[in-house]
Scaffold this motif. Sequence first.
Motif, PDB file in Angstrom:
ATOM      1  N   ASP A   1       0.818  -1.212   0.000  1.00  0.00           N
ATOM      2  CA  ASP A   1       0.000   0.000   0.000  1.00  0.00           C
ATOM      3  C   ASP A   1       0.852   1.263   0.000  1.00  0.00           C
ATOM      4  O   ASP A   1       0.352   2.367   0.192  1.00  0.00           O
ATOM      5  CB  ASP A   1      -0.946   0.019   1.203  1.00  0.00           C
ATOM      6  CG  ASP A   1      -0.193   0.032   2.524  1.00  0.00           C
ATOM      7  OD1 ASP A   1       1.060  -0.028   2.515  1.00  0.00           O
ATOM      8  OD2 ASP A   1      -0.857   0.097   3.577  1.00  0.00           O
ATOM      9  N   MET A   2       2.182   1.122  -0.215  1.00  0.00           N
ATOM     10  CA  MET A   2       3.080   2.267  -0.196  1.00  0.00           C
ATOM     11  C   MET A   2       4.117   2.154  -1.304  1.00  0.00           C
ATOM     12  O   MET A   2       4.783   1.118  -1.453  1.00  0.00           O
ATOM     13  CB  MET A   2       3.783   2.368   1.166  1.00  0.00           C
ATOM     14  CG  MET A   2       4.939   3.347   1.212  1.00  0.00           C
ATOM     15  SD  MET A   2       4.403   5.068   1.232  1.00  0.00           S
ATOM     16  CE  MET A   2       3.950   5.215   2.961  1.00  0.00           C
ATOM     17  N   LEU A   3       4.247   3.235  -2.089  1.00  0.00           N
ATOM     18  CA  LEU A   3       5.300   3.339  -3.095  1.00  0.00           C
ATOM     19  C   LEU A   3       6.266   4.416  -2.634  1.00  0.00           C
ATOM     20  O   LEU A   3       5.870   5.559  -2.397  1.00  0.00           O
ATOM     21  CB  LEU A   3       4.712   3.708  -4.461  1.00  0.00           C
ATOM     22  CG  LEU A   3       5.704   4.043  -5.582  1.00  0.00           C
ATOM     23  CD1 LEU A   3       6.581   2.839  -5.914  1.00  0.00           C
ATOM     24  CD2 LEU A   3       4.973   4.527  -6.825  1.00  0.00           C
ATOM     25  N   ALA A   4       7.540   4.057  -2.490  1.00  0.00           N
ATOM     26  CA  ALA A   4       8.543   4.990  -1.999  1.00  0.00           C
ATOM     27  C   ALA A   4       9.890   4.606  -2.606  1.00  0.00           C
ATOM     28  O   ALA A   4      10.040   3.515  -3.173  1.00  0.00           O
ATOM     29  CB  ALA A   4       8.607   4.952  -0.470  1.00  0.00           C
ATOM     30  N   PRO A   5      10.898   5.487  -2.526  1.00  0.00           N
ATOM     31  CA  PRO A   5      12.215   5.122  -3.044  1.00  0.00           C
ATOM     32  C   PRO A   5      12.737   3.847  -2.392  1.00  0.00           C
ATOM     33  O   PRO A   5      12.736   3.716  -1.163  1.00  0.00           O
ATOM     34  CB  PRO A   5      13.079   6.332  -2.669  1.00  0.00           C
ATOM     35  CG  PRO A   5      12.116   7.473  -2.600  1.00  0.00           C
ATOM     36  CD  PRO A   5      10.852   6.890  -2.059  1.00  0.00           C
ATOM     37  N   GLY A   6      13.134   2.909  -3.198  1.00  0.00           N
ATOM     38  CA  GLY A   6      13.598   1.621  -2.686  1.00  0.00           C
ATOM     39  C   GLY A   6      12.492   0.668  -2.301  1.00  0.00           C
ATOM     40  O   GLY A   6      12.755  -0.453  -1.852  1.00  0.00           O
ATOM     41  N   LYS A   7      11.222   1.091  -2.456  1.00  0.00           N
ATOM     42  CA  LYS A   7      10.079   0.248  -2.112  1.00  0.00           C
ATOM     43  C   LYS A   7       9.105   0.201  -3.295  1.00  0.00           C
ATOM     44  O   LYS A   7       8.097   0.913  -3.326  1.00  0.00           O
ATOM     45  CB  LYS A   7       9.369   0.770  -0.866  1.00  0.00           C
ATOM     46  CG  LYS A   7      10.229   0.750   0.387  1.00  0.00           C
ATOM     47  CD  LYS A   7       9.470   1.276   1.593  1.00  0.00           C
ATOM     48  CE  LYS A   7      10.327   1.240   2.844  1.00  0.00           C
ATOM     49  NZ  LYS A   7       9.578   1.767   4.028  1.00  0.00           N
ATOM     50  N   PRO A   8       9.423  -0.632  -4.296  1.00  0.00           N
ATOM     51  CA  PRO A   8       8.544  -0.717  -5.469  1.00  0.00           C
ATOM     52  C   PRO A   8       7.225  -1.393  -5.140  1.00  0.00           C
ATOM     53  O   PRO A   8       7.082  -2.051  -4.108  1.00  0.00           O
ATOM     54  CB  PRO A   8       9.363  -1.540  -6.459  1.00  0.00           C
ATOM     55  CG  PRO A   8      10.261  -2.378  -5.609  1.00  0.00           C
ATOM     56  CD  PRO A   8      10.587  -1.525  -4.416  1.00  0.00           C
ATOM     57  N   VAL A   9       6.270  -1.193  -6.026  1.00  0.00           N
ATOM     58  CA  VAL A   9       4.954  -1.816  -5.910  1.00  0.00           C
ATOM     59  C   VAL A   9       4.653  -2.541  -7.212  1.00  0.00           C
ATOM     60  O   VAL A   9       4.939  -2.026  -8.296  1.00  0.00           O
ATOM     61  CB  VAL A   9       3.861  -0.754  -5.649  1.00  0.00           C
ATOM     62  CG1 VAL A   9       2.471  -1.354  -5.770  1.00  0.00           C
ATOM     63  CG2 VAL A   9       4.050  -0.133  -4.270  1.00  0.00           C
TER      64      VAL A   9
END
Length: 581
Positions: A155-163
């Motif tokens: 439920d979160m897209l962030a740098p280093g955390k792809p979805v």
Amino acid sequence: MGDNKNFVLFAVLSLAILLGYQYFYAGPKMEAARQEVEEARTSQAVEEALAPREVAPEDETTAEVVGNEPVLADAGSVRIETPELSGSLALRGARFDDLLLNKHKVSMAKDAQNVRLLSPVGAPDAYFVRYGWSVSGQNPDAVPNASSVWSADSDMLAPGKPVTLTWDNGDGLRFLMKVEVDKEFMFSVTQSVINSTDATMQIAPYGLISRRGEPDTAGLYILHEGPIGVFNGTLEEQSYSDLEDDGNYEVSSTGGWMGITDKYWMTTLIPSQDAALSRARFVRRATGGDVSYRVDYVENWHTLPAGGALESTSHFYAGAKIVGTIDRYQEKYEIALFDRTIDWGWFYWLTRPIFKGLHLLFEYTGNYGVAILLMTVILKLALFPLANKSYVSMSHMKKAQPKIKKLQERYKEDRQKLQQEMMALYKKEKINPMAGCLPILVQIPIFFALYKVLYVTIEMRHQPFIGWIQDLSAPDPLTPITLFGALDWNPPAFIAIGVLPILMGLSMWLQQKLNPQSAAMDPTQQKIMGFLPLIFTFIMAPFSAGLVLYWTWNNTLSIGQQWLIMRREDARTAAKEKTKA
């Protein structure tokens, strides 16, 4: 050229007249014509698909429609959080349709909100990015469309955390979309399709940007706002009015990029740079009173074999047009002419170096106003040899004024003889009437290039100088007519003359006093020229404080340089006369 400054004044005055014509006459007239055309339109034909039974980006299954886009129940979203951006990715349609710029406010007010770049479907200013697949010879429901609801593994897209988003058509086709984002403004989208059927099919990935409504623009020729792209290595710019007047733009290309640019922000699709695009387009749609714009591309057909898979990776940029960031992306992803997303203008070869110099000085001083002052000194030193010849010639011209007047009186009935005697006098007194032209011709593009830098680069936006000047990209706000802020009154722009424009006018007046009067001028012309400092005070008042600061400081340095040269020439003349005596 007795008064060489008149040349640059004439050039700048001409520019001011052109800008005033565009703003006060041509712009409103074009808008009135646009509205007449808009009211005459009652419908618009649906565009042809690429091939029979092909599901093209615009031919999507929709439910209730507001404008050109579907409005369906919320199916949830994935939050987007980066140092620069915050927003969400809607799972219905896999749309990037909610994006705020964390470090940029709509104004300098304390309670100002963050700039909103993307807005969801159904909003009056809906603005979003979406990716999908176009398929030939299949049921339209075989591929995901604007109504399809995707599932997400986070439920979160962030740098280093792809979805990764997933959608299954229930008949053997499974679609995946891996989305990544960096710490600035670049998204990476990897689309995959897995074919579990026993049939081979033709399929092609696409990307689109959709923007509803008629965006507010400055309406100036010096700044492009609207659809922009590079196709086959060539920059293509289409304004919103171009699409209305000339129709949609379409081209095929290998690689390239395309998007919609505002003055300080942009959203840009960047397909793989070796991808063959069968079609890239800028589209304007009008239905009744509703207008929307679309930028999209679709790749050539790919063969997806039975039991096989296909993958396509592309990028899109959504954010502020920061020069260094754009340059890094251009180099990293080898994006042709990506730096032209910033409208550097015809003087690109000069505008960019001036920006780089200003930015370098800013990094040392921490103040763009101080950087402008230092840059002006550097430019003055670079042009010193040319300016020195000009001022020496002016000094000789000023000393020769009594002799020139005598010649004018003696030969006032014989213009040809007067010209001959004048040329002889110029030669004797070592006066070159053209000596001042070259430095002025060099200064004109510098002035325009600096104007461009101050007007189009976000680095100058909301940058303070000293005291009351808190935004070098905006006009000087401190005006005598409001008693320097004591009166709570917002005066009309044409009388809101700030302190800097007044100082600039005074510097022009002092410079005129130092310059010799042209021999060709009659008393009436001289009076008109005498009003120029006042006229330009009003003309320059609405310009950015940074530009007025440059011109005022440049005039001040010129006055000092000219005064010193004239004193030196006077001393040399006195020494020669003493030697003769």
